[in-house]
Design a protein around this motif. Sequence first.
Motif, PDB file in Angstrom:
ATOM      1  N   ALA A   1      -3.778  -1.539   5.710  1.00  0.00           N
ATOM      2  CA  ALA A   1      -3.669  -1.151   4.405  1.00  0.00           C
ATOM      3  C   ALA A   1      -3.769   0.720   4.487  1.00  0.00           C
ATOM      4  O   ALA A   1      -2.810   1.388   3.827  1.00  0.00           O
TER       5      ALA A   1
ATOM      6  N   THR B   1       0.824  -1.258  -0.128  1.00  0.00           N
ATOM      7  CA  THR B   1       0.187   0.109  -0.114  1.00  0.00           C
ATOM      8  C   THR B   1       0.861   1.274  -0.018  1.00  0.00           C
ATOM      9  O   THR B   1       0.543   2.232  -0.860  1.00  0.00           O
TER      10      THR B   1
ATOM     11  N   LEU C   1      -3.997   3.393  -1.801  1.00  0.00           N
ATOM     12  CA  LEU C   1      -4.956   2.903  -1.042  1.00  0.00           C
ATOM     13  C   LEU C   1      -6.101   1.993  -1.522  1.00  0.00           C
ATOM     14  O   LEU C   1      -6.405   0.896  -1.269  1.00  0.00           O
TER      15      LEU C   1
ATOM     16  N   ALA D   1      -0.856   3.415   3.589  1.00  0.00           N
ATOM     17  CA  ALA D   1      -1.083   4.548   2.774  1.00  0.00           C
ATOM     18  C   ALA D   1      -0.635   5.938   3.436  1.00  0.00           C
ATOM     19  O   ALA D   1      -0.012   6.923   2.642  1.00  0.00           O
TER      20      ALA D   1
ATOM     21  N   GLY E   1      -4.116  -1.201  -1.873  1.00  0.00           N
ATOM     22  CA  GLY E   1      -3.911  -1.846  -0.731  1.00  0.00           C
ATOM     23  C   GLY E   1      -5.288  -2.491  -0.157  1.00  0.00           C
ATOM     24  O   GLY E   1      -5.361  -3.299   0.554  1.00  0.00           O
TER      25      GLY E   1
END
Length: 207
Positions: A170, A30, A35, A174, A38
């Motif tokens: 995730a 990610t 995002l 990000a 991910g």
Amino acid sequence: MRAALVAGLLAGYGVAVPVGAVGAYLVSLTARTSLRTGACAALGVAAADGLYALLAALGGAGLAPLLEPLARPLRIGSALVLLALAARTAVTALRARRLTVAPVARTPPGPFRAFLTLLGITLLNPLTVLYFAALILGGGQGGSTSGPLGRAVFTGAVFAASASWQLLLASGGALLGRTLTGARGRLLTALGSAALVGWLALRLLLD
């Protein structure tokens, strides 16, 4: 149904919260992509957990003796795949670092490919279904997952719990990717995550 729901949530978090090599790779992926990618990868992990929970609820004790002989080979396969991903992450980062003009790095995986990759890696771990089978049979959850509706609620709760935790990982990846936007920061992040995933994969081989 409340018992099946609670049992599924507890089982889902129980198998998802310990962050191993798959979780570390999810965060790294990610941070290096987006995002959206991910999140799709996170749902791949949750889908595998949900599938194994369903198999355990349907098969019960019959699954354990069938999977036990395959546990070691599949564990080795999972570790080798993770080692390959760690090596690729490190090599790609180093190549991108050396290229100063118009880097031609490998195209990062898209959302669908990320979903399939993490789904496959997680499915290679038979210990997940053994965990659910042991929980249902030995932990007093057999009654709560009896009947089609109880099994459906249990499986859905496992998926929801696993998905919520994987999506949290995730999201952390990000945020990490946004923080380390410079070339050196991304290089260090990629190399660090590759080393971590590689170390955790080696532990799978040695355990």
